[in-house]
Design an enzyme around this catalytic site. Structure first.
Site: not given
Ligand SMILES: *Cc1c(COP(=O)(O)O)cnc(C)c1O
Length: 428
Positions: A238, A143, A266
């Site tokens: 990522d 994702y 995050k």
């Protein structure tokens, strides 16, 4: 037990699609009512009905040192007094950029954005602008946020909701996204041969955390680096999830592999909406206004978000022992869960690395999306609810990683393992 949450969820559904502002929060795949939170401190969440939970989501990653970490809260309060935004540069932005460049290997420059989605979307634009190529490779079940190009065989909520193709993403956009199974180097090699000089980048979660926690197999990341070098393709790590989590320098440091571009989110914002992308000077100088690859944000580098992130990153940088402690706690939990599951005779795979972990009810190793999908996710659903009733807050989907925070004590972990033991007994 959840009366107030039920009431608030019904109310929310009238004015917010599905009652939530991000799909996985809705508990769709596990059923039941999402828990509405009121406050949190350290390892514990407190909901609107007065229940307490031991938290294994940690805001999907940012709360690596636990909730309401005092230095972060104090810094936010101080900086809020100076104004919540200037729309002009501040010294703090250079300080956090310098700190990130000092912590993360192979990067000279960093651009701050407001989410992991923005970071990945912008990094891909830079890769395309730099190489002059349009296509890219991503892995099924990885994702990279909700930008159009990434919503092809995506993980996380897209996988949880079982959405095959996302309405609104045009065929033309999707055509440039080439997908292959995770951990499958031959499939990548075939694609690269099939589309010579057309692939700008390979984007990968160096540890996949959006289909459970799935580790890269020996040689996988090295192989990607090799293929990229052979074909002048950029390798994008990522690290929205793994950055500042697996090590100070993220997966690049842990696995000793160089990426060309790295994305963050995050942890980098300590719970504030922050993302970033970074790389070598030669690549990053293509970003506007230094170069022509346009990228902008009214609130990018927001002072409140920056001081929150800066304070957390500084703590992680100054106390590398935190990573050892996190790994020990994760190993303790993993070991405890495995012995409980073994004793109960339930087939399982507990994957873990650093402070990420996931439990899959399957007899075979979970190495890619098909394996994760083929596990007994019906059993996971019942396990999830049973744990929730016992005050253990797990991700509400088998396609999500658990996050261990350093606020967790051995007592918390023992309580979790004991809850797992009685949950498993009740499921048999
Ligand atoms: C969470 C996540 C994103 C998206 O970040 P948002 O801040 O939710 O937009 C991208 N990539 C990975 C690996 C993620 O875990």
């Amino acid at each position: 037990m959840y009366e107030q949450s039920k009431k608030l969820f019904d109310q929310a559904k009238n004015v917010i699609p599905g009652g939530v502002n991000s799909p996985v929060r809705a508990f769709k795949s596990v059923g039941g009512t999402p828990i509405f939170m009121k406050s949190a401190k350290g390892a514990y969440l407190y909901d609107v009905d007065g229940n307490r939970y031991i938290d294994y989501i940690n805001s999907w990653g940012p709360m690596i040192l636990g909730h309401a970490y005092e230095p972060v809260i104090n810094a936010i309060q101080e900086y809020a007094g100076y104004s919540t935004s200037f729309g002009a540069p501040t010294e703090l932005e250079t300080k956090i950029a310098e700190l990130i460049v000092s912590m993360v290997p192979n990067i000279d420059m960093v651009r701050m954005v407001n989410s992991g989605t923005e970071a990945c979307m912008s990094a891909m634009r830079v890769a395309r602008g730099y190489t002059g190529r349009n296509k890219f490779v991503k892995f099924t079940g990885n994702y990279h946020g909700h930008a159009d190009a990434f919503l092809v065989n995506a993980g996380s909520g897209v996988a949880t909701l079982g959405i095959q193709s996302v309405p609104g993403v045009t065929q033309t956009v999707a055509e440039d996204t080439l997908t292959v199974p995770y951990n499958n180097l031959p499939a990548v090699e075939n694609l690269v041969k099939e589309y010579p000089d057309q692939i700008a980048a390979i984007i990968v979660e160096p540890v996949a955390g959006n289909m459970g926690c799935i580790l890269p197999q020996q040689g996988f990341l090295d192989g990607l680096r090799y293929i990229c070098d052979e074909h002048n393709i950029l390798l994008i790590f990522d690290e929205v999830m793994t950055g500042f989590r697996l090590a100070r320098g993220g997966a690049q440091e842990l696995f000793n592999i160089k990426a060309d571009l790295v994305t963050f989110g995050k942890i980098i914002g300590a719970g504030m909406p922050v993302g970033a992308f970074a790389g070598r000077k030669e690549i990053m100088e293509n970003v506007a206004p230094a170069g022509k690859v346009y990228q902008a944000g009214t609130l990018s580098g927001n002072p409140i978000a920056m001081i929150a992130g800066y304070t957390l990153l500084q703590t992680l940088n100054d106390n590398p022992d935190i990573y050892r402690q996190l790994a020990e706690k994760t190993a303790y939990l993993s070991g405890g869960l495995q012995s409980v599951l073994n004793a109960a005779g339930i087939v399982h795979q507990v994957n873990s690395i650093g402070s990420m972990l996931s439990v899959h009810f399957a007899e075979y190793p979970i190495i890619d999306f098909d394996a994760a999908s083929g596990a007994n996710n019906e059993l996971f659903k019942r396990f999830f609810h049973s744990m929730l009733e016992k005050g253990i807050y797990l991700p509400p989907s088998a396609f999500e990683s658990w996050f261990i925070s350093n606020a967790l004590t051995i007592e918390d972990l023992d309580e979790t393992i004991a809850a797992a033991k009685s949950s498993i007994a009740s499921l048999k």
